[in-house]
Scaffold this active site. Sequence first.
Site, PDB file in Angstrom:
ATOM      1  N   ARG A 249      -9.915  -2.031  -5.036  1.00 22.05           N
ATOM      2  CA  ARG A 249      -9.072  -3.191  -5.160  1.00 22.05           C
ATOM      3  C   ARG A 249      -7.827  -2.760  -5.323  1.00 22.05           C
ATOM      4  O   ARG A 249      -6.981  -3.843  -5.295  1.00 22.05           O
ATOM      5  CB  ARG A 249      -9.403  -3.276  -6.752  1.00 22.05           C
ATOM      6  CG  ARG A 249     -10.761  -4.285  -6.758  1.00 22.05           C
ATOM      7  CD  ARG A 249     -10.899  -5.127  -7.953  1.00 22.05           C
ATOM      8  NE  ARG A 249      -9.701  -6.063  -7.930  1.00 22.05           N
ATOM      9  CZ  ARG A 249      -9.374  -6.795  -9.164  1.00 22.05           C
ATOM     10  NH1 ARG A 249      -9.792  -6.627 -10.195  1.00 22.05           N
ATOM     11  NH2 ARG A 249      -8.244  -7.589  -9.284  1.00 22.05           N
ATOM     12  N   LYS A 250      -7.268  -1.527  -4.805  1.00 19.50           N
ATOM     13  CA  LYS A 250      -5.642  -1.292  -4.680  1.00 19.50           C
ATOM     14  C   LYS A 250      -5.293  -1.646  -3.293  1.00 19.50           C
ATOM     15  O   LYS A 250      -5.923  -2.120  -2.461  1.00 19.50           O
ATOM     16  CB  LYS A 250      -5.428   0.094  -5.365  1.00 19.50           C
ATOM     17  CG  LYS A 250      -6.053   0.458  -6.862  1.00 19.50           C
ATOM     18  CD  LYS A 250      -5.463  -0.761  -7.627  1.00 19.50           C
ATOM     19  CE  LYS A 250      -5.590  -0.279  -9.033  1.00 19.50           C
ATOM     20  NZ  LYS A 250      -7.127  -0.561  -9.403  1.00 19.50           N
TER      21      LYS A 250
END
Length: 370
Positions: free
Chosen positions: A178-179
């Site tokens: 998710r980064k």
Amino acid sequence: MRLNIPLTGDPEVEAVREVIESGYLTQGPKTAAFEAAIREYTEARHAAAVSSATTGLHLALVALGVQPGDEVIIPGFSFPATANAVIQQGAIPVFVDIDIETFNLDPSLLEQAITERTRVIMPVHAFGLCADMDAINDIADCHGLPVLEDAACALGGTYHGRHAGTLGTAGVYSFHPRKIITTAEGGMITTDNDELAARIGVLRAHGAVRGELFMEFVDAGFNYRLSDVHSAIGLAQMQRITEIVDGRRAAAQKLRAALEGIDGVRLPIEPKTIAHTYQSFVILLDDDIDRDEVIRRMRTRDIETTLGTYGMHLQPYFRDRFGISDAQLPQTTRAHHQALTLPLYPQLEASDMVMIADALRASVAESRRG
């Protein structure tokens, strides 16, 4: 519609294949190359790849000399890994309230949180927007305290032209899917401090220093290394880092335009001198809107949303151990209950933005209390 989809493809697949076929799977040449790519991109003097941002924060705290019973100042509004890293070292997290406009630690509250037991100030760059680092560093300097940036969401973000993660004594990035970029799991510690970098390097690999023929163990360290398999993915991702960051920013501006004018919704801010990565696009709902009901309503419309992040004092472990009241962290409490993360990634089409906006407008209207 998913909350996030990493931008990956054939380059990452081929990078992993190359490592597997080489037979060199643990930390090795690909990890060294990945660290070099991060150094070049961020202009940090040193970069050390680690198994996750959480282990990176823990390792950095150890290297900075934090001992059991010491205090580390952190914002109240963050993913609990921020506090967990402090607790893993036997230290005490001191929660400071946030600025509700930015979701970042409020520097005006720092002085009153510092005690004779304070050893580190650890701001978080919430959702990819840098905290007010000039103000934080000024206060830290006055007290002789190091600043450890939790820059998990902020690779590619800048503050007055300088990269997030290079603004304090050390910084830590996350490469969770998710980064900004991903290695599946992984993290990176950056610092310009030669002595700190050397200590991190020793502690990361069991406390060992490699000699001519074998290793000598000079400290009680950890196995926080990142494998060449993960690093190969990271190297492939770094080759498209500009595309990824620019894509997120462009998508954020399109989503912002689609959401303008929805009653009860405050859009994220971006100060002129701070470049947001938009790791997450987080809005704030008016207090008369049931945020959790909005999440449920969006789900019925096949759009994944979630809370912004956590008011840590509201989670069972931290609530029971530290007993912090909502009144002590009012803005954190409000953000915990009213912040909402919407889908955002470069692959979204204009039609997706319209779909998100239409679904949010209807879901908000259906979720007002009273």
